[in-house]
Design a protein around this motif. Structure first.
Motif, PDB file in Angstrom:
ATOM      1  N   ASP A 100       3.843  -7.262   8.801  1.00 21.02           N
ATOM      2  CA  ASP A 100       4.803  -6.321   8.197  1.00 21.02           C
ATOM      3  C   ASP A 100       5.148  -6.729   6.766  1.00 21.02           C
ATOM      4  N   THR A 101       5.313  -8.028   6.574  1.00 16.16           N
ATOM      5  CA  THR A 101       5.650  -8.514   5.227  1.00 16.16           C
ATOM      6  C   THR A 101       4.536  -8.168   4.245  1.00 16.16           C
ATOM      7  N   ILE A 102       3.300  -8.417   4.655  1.00 13.61           N
ATOM      8  CA  ILE A 102       2.169  -8.138   3.756  1.00 13.61           C
ATOM      9  C   ILE A 102       2.084  -6.638   3.481  1.00 13.61           C
ATOM     10  N   ALA A 103       2.228  -5.844   4.548  1.00 16.38           N
ATOM     11  CA  ALA A 103       2.172  -4.384   4.384  1.00 16.38           C
ATOM     12  C   ALA A 103       3.231  -3.924   3.397  1.00 16.38           C
ATOM     13  N   HIS A 104       4.412  -4.511   3.514  1.00 18.63           N
ATOM     14  CA  HIS A 104       5.531  -4.163   2.646  1.00 18.63           C
ATOM     15  C   HIS A 104       5.252  -4.590   1.204  1.00 18.63           C
ATOM     16  N   GLU A 105       4.766  -5.826   1.052  1.00 16.78           N
ATOM     17  CA  GLU A 105       4.475  -6.360  -0.292  1.00 16.78           C
ATOM     18  C   GLU A 105       3.411  -5.517  -1.000  1.00 16.78           C
ATOM     19  N   LEU A 106       2.391  -5.105  -0.242  1.00 16.78           N
ATOM     20  CA  LEU A 106       1.258  -4.389  -0.845  1.00 16.78           C
ATOM     21  C   LEU A 106       1.436  -2.879  -0.801  1.00 16.78           C
ATOM     22  N   LYS A 107       2.466  -2.438  -0.086  1.00 18.38           N
ATOM     23  CA  LYS A 107       2.747  -1.011   0.073  1.00 18.38           C
ATOM     24  C   LYS A 107       1.573  -0.261   0.693  1.00 18.38           C
ATOM     25  N   ILE A 108       0.940  -0.865   1.685  1.00 14.27           N
ATOM     26  CA  ILE A 108      -0.128  -0.195   2.427  1.00 14.27           C
ATOM     27  C   ILE A 108       0.065  -0.470   3.917  1.00 14.27           C
ATOM     28  N   SER A 109      -0.638   0.311   4.738  1.00 13.09           N
ATOM     29  CA  SER A 109      -0.619   0.062   6.177  1.00 13.09           C
ATOM     30  C   SER A 109      -1.908  -0.648   6.561  1.00 13.09           C
ATOM     31  N   VAL A 110      -1.942  -1.092   7.798  1.00 14.90           N
ATOM     32  CA  VAL A 110      -3.146  -1.754   8.306  1.00 14.90           C
ATOM     33  C   VAL A 110      -4.343  -0.817   8.174  1.00 14.90           C
ATOM     34  N   GLY A 111      -5.453  -1.329   7.702  1.00 12.90           N
ATOM     35  CA  GLY A 111      -6.667  -0.531   7.552  1.00 12.90           C
ATOM     36  C   GLY A 111      -6.770   0.107   6.175  1.00 12.90           C
ATOM     37  N   GLU A 112      -5.727  -0.040   5.364  1.00 13.32           N
ATOM     38  CA  GLU A 112      -5.752   0.598   4.043  1.00 13.32           C
ATOM     39  C   GLU A 112      -6.058  -0.401   2.936  1.00 13.32           C
ATOM     40  N   THR A 113      -6.430   0.185   1.798  1.00 15.14           N
ATOM     41  CA  THR A 113      -6.721  -0.609   0.597  1.00 15.14           C
ATOM     42  C   THR A 113      -5.769  -0.153  -0.503  1.00 15.14           C
ATOM     43  N   THR A 114      -5.287  -1.096  -1.290  1.00 16.70           N
ATOM     44  CA  THR A 114      -4.374  -0.724  -2.379  1.00 16.70           C
ATOM     45  C   THR A 114      -5.109   0.133  -3.414  1.00 16.70           C
TER      46      THR A 114
END
Ligand code: FES
Length: 160
Positions: A100-114
């Protein structure tokens, strides 16, 4: 989202050449998808359509297989691939919070690319490093005893 895929005629020809070999054997779909993933770096709909036509398998079915297996992706992978282990040992030790922290930091969901193509976020099953739980991997390198601060530091480092 992320960077565009380069679907050149040269790459298509390479795929068709490899498919000609796969078609000689039973069950050509999986080996074909492996070829496509390697050649294009992902398997977008345009490529799925080519495979569909060649193998006479519907795009819907091909897309189902592509999205089911973690090894394949419809969108290009980012420069850095971060995978968080959600195996039991890691999960118990809070790997979901790390994810969740990484998703939040990168503003993406699992399986997504910035959008800038820098990061792809994935989840993985047990990678056999349970003694170090919770663990995550960055470009194949394992980080154990992960903490929220640790992932923040690594993301900051990779961004610069
Ligand atoms: S459960 Fe994460 S490494 Fe085994």
């Amino acid at each position: 989202m992320g960077t565009n895929v380069d679907i050149t005629q040269e790459k298509i020809d390479q795929l068709l050449a490899e498919m000609a070999e796969h078609k000689k054997k039973q069950g050509p779909l999986m080996p074909t998808l492996h070829s496509a993933q390697r050649i294009f770096g992902c398997i977008p709909i345009q490529v799925q359509k080519i495979i569909s036509k060649e193998l006479d398998i519907s795009v819907a079915r091909i897309n189902g297989v592509v999205t089911f297996y973690g090894h394949f992706s419809v969108v290009p992978k980012g420069k850095n691939v971060i995978s968080v282990c959600l195996g039991t040992a890691c999960y118990v030790k809070g790997s979901e919070g790390i994810l969740d922290t990484i998703a939040h930091e990168l503003k993406i969901s699992v399986g997504e690319t910035t959008d800038d193509g820098m990061f792809t976020l994935k989840e993985t099953r047990c990678i056999g490093a349970c003694g170090l739980a919770p663990v995550f991997m960055v470009n194949g390198e394992v980080y154990g005893n992960a903490s929220v601060q640790m992932v923040k530091d690594i993301i900051t480092k990779l961004k610069n």
